[in-house]
Each structure stands twice: as C-alpha cells, then as structure tokens.
Design a protein around this motif. Structure first.
Motif, PDB file in Angstrom:
ATOM      1  N   ASP A 111       0.832  -1.202   0.000  1.00 24.80           N
ATOM      2  CA  ASP A 111       0.000   0.000   0.000  1.00 24.80           C
ATOM      3  C   ASP A 111       0.866   1.250   0.000  1.00 24.80           C
ATOM      4  N   ALA A 114       2.485   1.539  -3.405  1.00 22.81           N
ATOM      5  CA  ALA A 114       1.499   1.883  -4.441  1.00 22.81           C
ATOM      6  C   ALA A 114       0.933   3.278  -4.233  1.00 22.81           C
ATOM      7  N   PHE A 115       1.139   3.846  -3.045  1.00 25.38           N
ATOM      8  CA  PHE A 115       0.631   5.190  -2.780  1.00 25.38           C
ATOM      9  C   PHE A 115       1.211   6.190  -3.774  1.00 25.38           C
ATOM     10  N   ARG A 116       2.476   6.011  -4.129  1.00 28.05           N
ATOM     11  CA  ARG A 116       3.106   6.984  -5.034  1.00 28.05           C
ATOM     12  C   ARG A 116       3.567   6.359  -6.341  1.00 28.05           C
ATOM     13  N   LEU A 117       3.676   5.048  -6.393  1.00 27.55           N
ATOM     14  CA  LEU A 117       4.178   4.406  -7.619  1.00 27.55           C
ATOM     15  C   LEU A 117       3.009   3.802  -8.392  1.00 27.55           C
ATOM     16  N   ARG A 118       3.293   3.330  -9.619  1.00 27.23           N
ATOM     17  CA  ARG A 118       2.224   2.714 -10.400  1.00 27.23           C
ATOM     18  C   ARG A 118       1.839   1.402  -9.742  1.00 27.23           C
ATOM     19  N   GLU A 348       5.098  13.966  -7.184  1.00 30.02           N
ATOM     20  CA  GLU A 348       4.005  14.743  -6.595  1.00 30.02           C
ATOM     21  C   GLU A 348       3.389  14.016  -5.409  1.00 30.02           C
ATOM     22  N   ARG A 349       3.134  12.719  -5.629  1.00 27.08           N
ATOM     23  CA  ARG A 349       2.511  11.943  -4.555  1.00 27.08           C
ATOM     24  C   ARG A 349       3.444  11.788  -3.353  1.00 27.08           C
ATOM     25  N   THR A 352       2.495  14.360  -0.833  1.00 24.47           N
ATOM     26  CA  THR A 352       1.322  13.939  -0.060  1.00 24.47           C
ATOM     27  C   THR A 352       1.703  12.852   0.931  1.00 24.47           C
TER      28      THR A 352
ATOM     29  N   ALA B  14       6.799  22.067  -0.756  1.00 28.27           N
ATOM     30  CA  ALA B  14       5.427  21.984  -1.242  1.00 28.27           C
ATOM     31  C   ALA B  14       4.662  20.872  -0.553  1.00 28.27           C
ATOM     32  N   TYR B  15       4.980  20.632   0.726  1.00 27.84           N
ATOM     33  CA  TYR B  15       4.430  19.469   1.412  1.00 27.84           C
ATOM     34  C   TYR B  15       2.912  19.360   1.382  1.00 27.84           C
ATOM     35  N   ALA B  16       2.259  20.407   1.874  1.00 28.14           N
ATOM     36  CA  ALA B  16       0.815  20.279   2.091  1.00 28.14           C
ATOM     37  C   ALA B  16       0.037  20.353   0.797  1.00 28.14           C
ATOM     38  N   ASP B  17       0.804  20.522  -0.265  1.00 27.39           N
ATOM     39  CA  ASP B  17       0.235  20.732  -1.570  1.00 27.39           C
ATOM     40  C   ASP B  17      -0.896  19.831  -1.989  1.00 27.39           C
ATOM     41  N   ALA B  18      -0.570  18.553  -2.002  1.00 26.21           N
ATOM     42  CA  ALA B  18      -1.504  17.644  -2.654  1.00 26.21           C
ATOM     43  C   ALA B  18      -2.573  17.122  -1.715  1.00 26.21           C
ATOM     44  N   SER B  19      -2.461  17.397  -0.424  1.00 26.78           N
ATOM     45  CA  SER B  19      -3.470  16.799   0.460  1.00 26.78           C
ATOM     46  C   SER B  19      -4.843  17.459   0.359  1.00 26.78           C
ATOM     47  N   GLY B 127      -5.735   9.229  -0.580  1.00 25.52           N
ATOM     48  CA  GLY B 127      -6.112   7.939  -0.032  1.00 25.52           C
ATOM     49  C   GLY B 127      -5.306   6.884  -0.757  1.00 25.52           C
ATOM     50  N   VAL B 128      -5.550   5.668  -0.408  1.00 23.20           N
ATOM     51  CA  VAL B 128      -4.741   4.601  -0.985  1.00 23.20           C
ATOM     52  C   VAL B 128      -5.227   4.266  -2.391  1.00 23.20           C
ATOM     53  N   ARG B 129      -4.288   4.271  -3.310  1.00 22.58           N
ATOM     54  CA  ARG B 129      -4.648   3.905  -4.669  1.00 22.58           C
ATOM     55  C   ARG B 129      -4.699   2.402  -4.801  1.00 22.58           C
TER      56      ARG B 129
END
Lengths: 370, 129
Positions: A111, A114-118, A348-349, A352, B14-19, B127-129
């Motif tokens: 998890d 996969a949060f940031r990778l494909r 980018e991810r 986050t 740019a930490y808080a950027d994407a949340s 969230g989790v992808r």
C-alpha cells in the motif's frame, strides 16, 4: 511409570487446554470482525501495547525461541551473537519505518509503495517477494514445530530436573507447561505468517493486480479466507515433504529476501523523492533473485552439507546471502530509478505521502484512541 | 482557479500541496511550514539516535571478532566486557525506543496537532490507490 503417565496426562491437558483457548479466542474475535478491516487489521482496535505484544509473539518463533537457545547451548557466547541482529533490527523499525508506515498504509507494505508508484507492477512484484518470504518462513516454522513435537514426547530432562526430578509432580507440570508455551508461540507465528501471506494474495494480487482495484471488500475477505486455507495447505504439504531435510537455512533466507527486496523499496518510497516504479520493480526482482540465487549456489543447498549434489563444492561459502544480496537490492533500486525517466506523479505523490507519513493526516484511523 | 490552489509557493517546500485541495494559500503556507519543521526535527533526532545504536552494534561485532583479549577483560568477578556488551545491545534498543517515544510525545505530537487543525479545514483528498 506412574510419573510418566502423569506427565502424559498433564501435557495432553495443557495442550488441549491451549488449543481450546486459541480456538475460543479465534471464534470470539471472528464474531467481532465481519468486515475487511476486522479481518486484516483487527478492526484497528488494537492499542499500542496489544500490538506490541502481538509483534513480540510473532518474533518468538521456533527460530528465535528454540534456535537461539540451541545456538547458545552449542556455541556459548558465539551463539548469543546471532540474537544481536534481531534486536538491533528493531532500532531501524522504530526510528525509520514503523510510524511513517503505519500512517501511510492500509493493510500491506505494498500500500505504501502503491501510494506513489504505479500500483499494478509494484504490487505484483511486491506480492511475489512477500509471499516468498512468508512461505519460506512458514516452512521453516512448521518443520521446526514437527521437530519440537517429536522431542517433547520423550520428556525433556532439563525441565524435569529444574522442576524437581522425574518422579515429582513439579517436574511433570513444568514439562507440560513448557510444551504448551512452545506450542502457543509457534501457533502465534504460523497464524501471523498465514494472515500476512493471505492478505498479500487477496489485497495485492487479487484486488489490485487482477481486478485493477475494482472489487468489493466483501469479496476481498472471501478471497483472503480461501488464500488462508491454500497457503496453510501448501505450507503443510511442503513441510511434510521436506521434514527429513535440514531446512533451518530457510529462516535466514526469509529474512534475507525481506531485507534485500522489501526493505530498499520501503525506505526509498518513504524517503527518496526521485524514486520511481522502475526502481521499485528492479529492487524487488534483484533482491529476491539474488537472495534466492545465492542460497541455491551456497553450502546450504549444494555440497557435502547441502541438500543435493553432495560431491560438488558450493559456488559460494556463505550460508546467509544477506551481506551480498542486501546491497544488490539497494543498488538495483537506485540504478533502476536513475536510468529511467523521472516519474512526475510519483514525485508529486511523494509530497502527499510525506504529509501523511509525518503527521498521520488522512491515514487510516484507529477505532480506539491511545 | 484550480491551478492556483494546487500551485506551490515558490522556493518553499510543497508538502501540504496535494493533500487538501481547498486550502487557502495562507493555510497552505503554515501547514507546509509545520510539516517541514517535523521533517527537520526528525532528522535532527532520529539520525543521531540511529547512528549511535548502529555504531555500538558494529563496534561490538568488531571488538568480538578482532579483539578477543580486550572483550575477555574481567570487569567484576566473572563478568567480562563481552558480557556487558551483550547486555548493552539489548539495553540500547529498549533505551532508543524509550527516548524516541518520549521525544515524539514532547517535540512532534504538538506540531502534529497544529497541522491537523489547519489541514482539517479542508476535506481530505487522496487515499490509498
């Protein structure tokens, strides 16, 4: 004679008592855990202390509980050295991995990746490595458990003497107690490993790789239940086939695969912005391949003390491949990343992910505040 | 409009950027600062803690492998240096965990609460992808 009959009675009573207790606990928790969160992570109801105890139970396996004791009795202080690695590993876990990982993940290590990778390639590769680790470790535990069970039947003399000698009630009770405790520790480890492997199969392979993330939690739990039985049956069958062989090296191999494949990807995912999918897949493949390959070429498999080709010299002298395969895993992850194009979505991810890993904002909530 | 909300502040983390997507630029700047501060404090404390305990581990292995005379030195009665080093390994791990837990409670948790207060003003994205 009478004492021995007493001993068998106590051992059996403790044994069946423990089995009944374990099954009772399982039934009780099963009723509390109907959804996916309940099945995979105990509904996130565990407090820090409860989780700590569960992790300790997972560590007190046949390998550490009896293996370290055996090493110390055979080699004295040199045997004790082996346990340093286990305890020092915790420093890495507590300082670098535990909190960010808990904040970032849902059910499995993948998890976080996969949060940031494909998701699909990474989950597929990570599942291969995680299930490999689980199966090797399970096999070693089950073979170890079989060895212990056969040792327990003729009553261990040390426990008898500690308890006051073979003719006393104290001796019998101590033996029964030790066998029950040993059994319980192995039960905890085996249960933990099977749950981990089943979660990998259901959550990563089925839901995210085969179904590309489109599945319901209900089906995922169903798949996990089937996977639990499948992994259990596979491990028991393998253990029965290999029980006469010396498979102690599988414990070291399981740890080596984890350190060579999963660890680099976890650390890079959490701390390296540039890291990308190609790097993750390279590290996972290179880590598993080098760890398993080096063991196959080493003295645990080939050569006079190995499983096969006993008249051939092993290609390398290391029983545990870690010292070579761990750097290979880290290097492959780095090389795979820098040789391929930058993955903007991953970078980018990553931002986050850092917010989430460092603050816990947006992460899965515990049901119980602690 | 959507672009300006996801833009990063030039020259800053740019930490808080994407949340949270609907966070004002001022809030975003504060959240960025907090997360950056957490990262900075972690590096300041976690890295030395890790290096210390790892150095002790490596030093112990080197001493045991190459200086058997030294580790055989009896400190008190039959207790020698090797014995103390072995206990120190276990003590260090527990001590490290204890220091880390105390330190996060004092130095990190208040910052996390601050970050939650700001980030909580907008719905969670991701969230989790």
């Amino acid at each position: 004679m009478i004492a021995s009959a007493h001993g068998h009675l106590f051992t059996s009573l403790f044994f069946f008592g423990f089995i009944a207790l374990s099954l009772g606990l399982t039934w009780w928790s099963m009723r509390r855990a109907r959804d996916a969160t309940g099945f995979f992570v105990a509904g996130r109801r565990l407090t820090g202390w409860q989780n700590g105890l569960a992790i300790s139970g997972d560590y007190m396996s046949a390998a550490s509980f009896l293996g370290i004791a055996g090493l110390v009795s055979l080699f004295g202080y040199d045997g004790l050295l082996y346990s340093f690695g286990f305890i020092v590993g915790w420093v890495v876990i507590v300082l670098l991995v535990a909190e960010p990982l808990r904040n970032s993940g849902k059910y499995t290590l993948s998890d976080v990746m996969a949060f940031r990778l494909r998701a699909r390639p990474v989950r597929a590769a990570a599942a291969v490595s995680s299930v490999t680790i689980g199966l090797f470790y399970l096999l070693a535990q089950l073979v170890g458990a079989g060895a212990i069970a056969s040792l327990l039947l003729p009553i261990p003399l040390l426990a008898l003497q500690l308890g006051g000698g073979p003719e006393t009630l104290g001796g019998e009770i101590l033996v029964a107690f030790i066998s029950a405790v040993t059994f319980a520790t192995i039960l905890a480890v085996v249960a933990g490993l099977i749950i981990a492997a089943a979660t990998n199969i259901a959550h990563d392979v089925y839901t995210h790789v085969i179904k590309a993330g489109v599945s319901s939690e209900k089906i995922e739990v169903k798949v996990a239940k089937v996977a639990t039985i499948a992994v259990g049956v596979a491990a028991i069958t393998l253990a029965l086939v290999t029980k006469s062989l010396n498979v102690a090296f599988l414990v070291g191999l399981a740890f080596a695969v984890a350190a060579s494949a999963n660890l680099p990807v976890i650390l890079y995912s959490l701390y390296w912005k540039r890291f990308n999918t190609a790097g993750a897949v390279s590290a996972l493949i290179a880590g598993v391949a080098s760890a398993v390959g080096l063991v196959l070429a080493g003295p645990a498999v080939i050569g006079p003390k190995g499983l096969m080709l006993t008249d051939v010299q092993p290609l390398i002298s290391l029983i545990n491949p870690g010292i070579i395969s761990i750097p290979i895993g880290f290097f492959a992850g780095w090389l795979g990343t820098v040789l391929t194009a930058r993955e903007l979505s991953s970078e980018e991810r990553f931002i986050t992910l850092q917010v989430r890993a460092l603050t816990g904002f947006g992460s899965e909530q515990s049901a119980k505040p602690h | 409009m959507a672009l300006s909300e996801t833009q990063t502040i030039p020259g800053r983390f740019a930490y808080a950027d994407a949340s949270p997507t609907r966070l004002s630029l001022a809030d975003k700047a504060v959240a960025n600062g907090i997360v950056k501060e957490i990262a900075r404090r972690r590096v300041q404390v976690v890295v030395p803690l890790f290096l210390c305990s790892f150095a002790l581990y490596v030093a112990t292995l080197v001493a045991l492998s190459y200086f058997p005379g030294l580790v055989g030195y009896k400190i008190f009665g039959s207790i020698n240096l090797a014995y103390v080093l072995a206990l120190a390994q276990f003590a260090t791990t527990f001590l490290t965990a204890f220091i880390y837990a105390l330190w996060t409670r004092r130095a990190i948790d208040p910052l996390v609460a601050d970050a939650f207060a700001i980030l909580g003003r907008a719905p969670v994205a991701g969230g989790v992808r």
